[in-house]
Each structure stands twice: as structure tokens, then as C-alpha cells.
Scaffold this motif. Structure first.
Motif, PDB file in Angstrom:
ATOM      1  N   ALA A   9      13.593 -36.827   0.332  1.00 16.41           N
ATOM      2  CA  ALA A   9      14.139 -35.873   0.047  1.00 16.41           C
ATOM      3  C   ALA A   9      14.647 -35.081   1.396  1.00 16.41           C
ATOM      4  O   ALA A   9      14.428 -35.344   2.601  1.00 16.41           O
ATOM      5  N   CYS A  63       1.413 -31.819  -6.258  1.00 15.99           N
ATOM      6  CA  CYS A  63       2.610 -32.728  -6.744  1.00 15.99           C
ATOM      7  C   CYS A  63       2.184 -33.893  -7.567  1.00 15.99           C
ATOM      8  O   CYS A  63       2.577 -34.091  -8.425  1.00 15.99           O
ATOM      9  N   SER A  97       9.931 -27.747   0.250  1.00 17.96           N
ATOM     10  CA  SER A  97      10.405 -28.270  -0.801  1.00 17.96           C
ATOM     11  C   SER A  97      11.007 -29.700  -0.608  1.00 17.96           C
ATOM     12  O   SER A  97      10.692 -30.615  -1.563  1.00 17.96           O
ATOM     13  N   ASN A 101       9.477 -32.538  -3.312  1.00 21.09           N
ATOM     14  CA  ASN A 101      10.543 -33.339  -4.080  1.00 21.09           C
ATOM     15  C   ASN A 101      10.205 -34.947  -3.909  1.00 21.09           C
ATOM     16  O   ASN A 101      10.383 -35.790  -4.802  1.00 21.09           O
ATOM     17  N   ARG A 124      16.510 -35.728 -12.246  1.00 23.50           N
ATOM     18  CA  ARG A 124      15.956 -35.090 -10.761  1.00 23.50           C
ATOM     19  C   ARG A 124      15.756 -33.620 -10.845  1.00 23.50           C
ATOM     20  O   ARG A 124      15.055 -33.081 -10.052  1.00 23.50           O
ATOM     21  N   CYS A 128      12.216 -31.700  -9.949  1.00 26.81           N
ATOM     22  CA  CYS A 128      12.484 -30.809  -9.012  1.00 26.81           C
ATOM     23  C   CYS A 128      11.506 -29.428  -9.410  1.00 26.81           C
ATOM     24  O   CYS A 128      10.765 -28.897  -8.695  1.00 26.81           O
ATOM     25  N   GLY A 131       7.920 -29.936  -8.728  1.00 26.05           N
ATOM     26  CA  GLY A 131       7.406 -29.583  -7.327  1.00 26.05           C
ATOM     27  C   GLY A 131       7.537 -27.963  -7.022  1.00 26.05           C
ATOM     28  O   GLY A 131       6.672 -27.715  -6.229  1.00 26.05           O
ATOM     29  N   ALA A 149      14.353 -26.093  -3.369  1.00 26.99           N
ATOM     30  CA  ALA A 149      14.221 -27.189  -3.855  1.00 26.99           C
ATOM     31  C   ALA A 149      15.220 -27.902  -4.569  1.00 26.99           C
ATOM     32  O   ALA A 149      15.503 -29.174  -4.463  1.00 26.99           O
ATOM     33  N   SER A 150      16.446 -27.274  -5.387  1.00 27.76           N
ATOM     34  CA  SER A 150      17.236 -27.904  -6.028  1.00 27.76           C
ATOM     35  C   SER A 150      18.346 -28.506  -5.112  1.00 27.76           C
ATOM     36  O   SER A 150      18.900 -29.507  -5.111  1.00 27.76           O
ATOM     37  N   MET A 153      17.000 -31.428  -3.690  1.00 30.73           N
ATOM     38  CA  MET A 153      16.935 -32.802  -4.582  1.00 30.73           C
ATOM     39  C   MET A 153      18.210 -33.341  -4.956  1.00 30.73           C
ATOM     40  O   MET A 153      18.409 -34.406  -4.960  1.00 30.73           O
TER      41      MET A 153
END
Length: 292
Positions: A9, A63, A97, A101, A124, A128, A131, A149-150, A153
């Protein structure tokens, strides 16, 4: 349950810090974190970070737990997770993040669960969100960092509502990016939220600019506002402004990221090289995280 998976990631830079209003925006950078997950059904999860034996591994361990609980609930959770990263920790470049991910995707791979757009696959974006939930559980974030995070990812530039883990938009931008990281570190969970909330009017302006696709302008306004709120110097950004398309404090600092054309960023790199710390010239990424 036995299985092995690897995934990678991306780190990211900030357009809009979500601490003021819950709305955030970030863009993926060409710096990677790789996670390797080995499941063994032992009932215990052990995490490790390459070359950092004392690192806090609660996030990546959580996670693995959440992913197994969600997608293989009848299995006994246990195994090992190890991360290797080009993203410096606690530097504002979304190391948490990226680690989350990569770990979620690696765990899905170890479970034999497909990631993608197919009817039986995990998207995905849903990966995400797992996570992000782990980050909240581990206490490494105030907002949940769905914006960071987005971007990590999915790649590209994302605009999100972190209070609802909602993706408002995603676009692609091909920028060169210059990153200056001073020696000190700043942990997101320790940020002064009350001071950040005082710059909410500027954050709303930044959100308006970002929603219009004016990301470079948005990040410059964000950088000035949040540098003031969080007590970081604005001089690095001022040095970059005549040359860069946009420049901002990244996350809760201390890194500063400028974007634009490579040739235009070279004088900024020369100025930032005079400062303590490290300077890296890289690019944005639009492909996002992936299973290896």
C-alpha cells in the motif's frame, strides 16, 4: 487455518486535514509499505516492523484479527504479520494507513479471499474500512483517517467524510512531489484537536476548493492554517509557493509536501536541502494498493 499473503500500500500527502470538521482529502505518493501475513491458527498474533524491533505493532495485529473475524469467522485467529516500509513513521505521510491497508489485503490473500470488483470479491474500499476500524481500535488516529486510508488504498486524490467513512470523490492527478521531513516526529493521536477545530472556517474553504477539483490551491490554504494551529513553521511552505502548484503540512506534521512540475520543484529542493532532515523528490500514484 494456514495461509500466507503479501500486499503493498502507498503513503500519502494531505490536501485537507480532517481534524477540524471531519472532512478530509489526501493524495497517494510513490512510497510503499509491504505487509507479509502468515496464518497458523495458533490463537496468537505477533507483529513485527522491519528494522524497528521496538515498534508498536498493535495496529497491524488488530488488522489481522478484524479481517479473519469478518471473512473467516469460524477460524481460530493466529499467525505473524511483518511490515517493511519506505514511509517514515510519525512523519505525517500516512504510515499507519499504509501499514493497515497492506496488512488487511495480505490477510485476505492468506485467507484465499479475492480482492477486486467481482461479485464474490472484497472491494478495496471495504478492505480500507477494515483498516480504519483497526486504527480506531488501536488508538493511532483521532479521525479514523479514512481520507488518508482511501488515498493509500485507491490511489489518486480522494475527498472523504471521515465521520461516516464515506468517499465523496476520487480523481487522478499526475504530479511530481517534493517531501521534506525534519528530524522530529509527531503522532496523530497526540494532535491538539481543539486548536485544529478553531481553523474550521479555513477547513471549510479548503473542502470547497477540493470539491471543485482545485486541490493544489486547497492544500496551500490547508498548510498555512494547520501549521499555525499545530505550531509548525510556515517558512518551508513560503519557500515553495513561488515555484510549486501547491504545498502543505502533511497530516499533523512534521513533513511538508509540495506538488507541481519537477523542474519547478528543483529550487524548492535546493532550499529544503539546507534544512535539517531529509528531502525526497517523488511522484503521485494513481494505482493504489495491491496484493502481491
Amino acid at each position: 487455518m494456514k495461509g500466507r499473503g503479501r500486499a503493498v500500500a502507498l503513503g500519502a500527502g494531505t490536501v485537507l486535514n480532517a481534524l477540524a470538521t471531519g472532512v478530509g482529502s489526501a493524495f497517494a505518493l510513490d512510497v510503499e509499505t509491504t505487509a507479509t501475513v502468515e496464518l497458523d491458527g495458533s490463537g496468537r498474533i505477533e507483529g513485527a516492523v522491519a528494522e524497528q524491533p521496538d515498534a508498536d505493532t498493535r495496529l497491524v495485529e488488530r488488522c489481522v484479527e478484524l479481517t479473519v473475524d469478518r471473512y473467516s469467522p469460524d477460524e481460530r485467529v493466529g499467525g505473524h504479520v511483518r511490515t517493511e516500509s519506505e514511509v517514515p513513521m510519525a512523519a505525517g505521510l500516512k504510515s499507519s494507513s499504509a501499514a493497515a491497508n497492506a496488512t488487511v489485503l495480505a490477510t485476505l490473500s492468506a485467507l484465499g479471499v479475492d480482492v477486486g470488483d467481482g461479485p464474490a470479491a472484497v472491494s478495496r474500499l471495504d478492505a480500507c474500512r477494515l483498516g480504519v476500524a483497526a486504527a480506531r481500535d488501536a488508538g493511532v488516529t483521532v479521525t479514523g483517517a479514512f481520507d488518508d486510508a482511501s488515498a493509500s488504498m485507491l490511489g489518486g486524490v480522494t475527498l472523504t467524510d471521515n465521520t461516516a467513512d464515506e468517499l465523496r470523490s476520487r480523481e487522478e492527478r499526475d504530479w511530481d512531489a517534493l517531501v521534506w521531513t525534519p528530524p522530529e516526529r509527531a503522532y496523530s493521536a497526540e494532535a491538539d484537536v481543539s486548536r485544529c477545530e478553531r481553523v474550521a472556517p479555513m477547513a471549510r474553504l479548503v473542502a470547497d476548493l477540493a470539491s471543485e477539483g482545485r486541490y493544489a490551491e486547497a492544500m496551500t490554504v490547508n498548510g498555512l492554517a494547520f501549521s499555525a494551529a499545530l505550531g509548525f513553521p510556515t517558512e518551508p511552505a513560503i519557500e515553495a509557493m513561488p515555484h510549486a502548484a501547491g504545498v502543505s503540512l502533511s497530516g499533523t506534521g512534521p513533513s511538508v509536501v509540495a506538488v507541481g512540475e519537477r523542474a519547478a520543484l528543483e529550487p524548492v529542493a535546493a532550499a529544503w536541502d539546507e534544512r535539517d532532515g531529509t528531502t525526497r523528490l517523488t511522484t503521485t500514484r494513481t494505482d493504489g494498493a495491491r496484493v502481491l
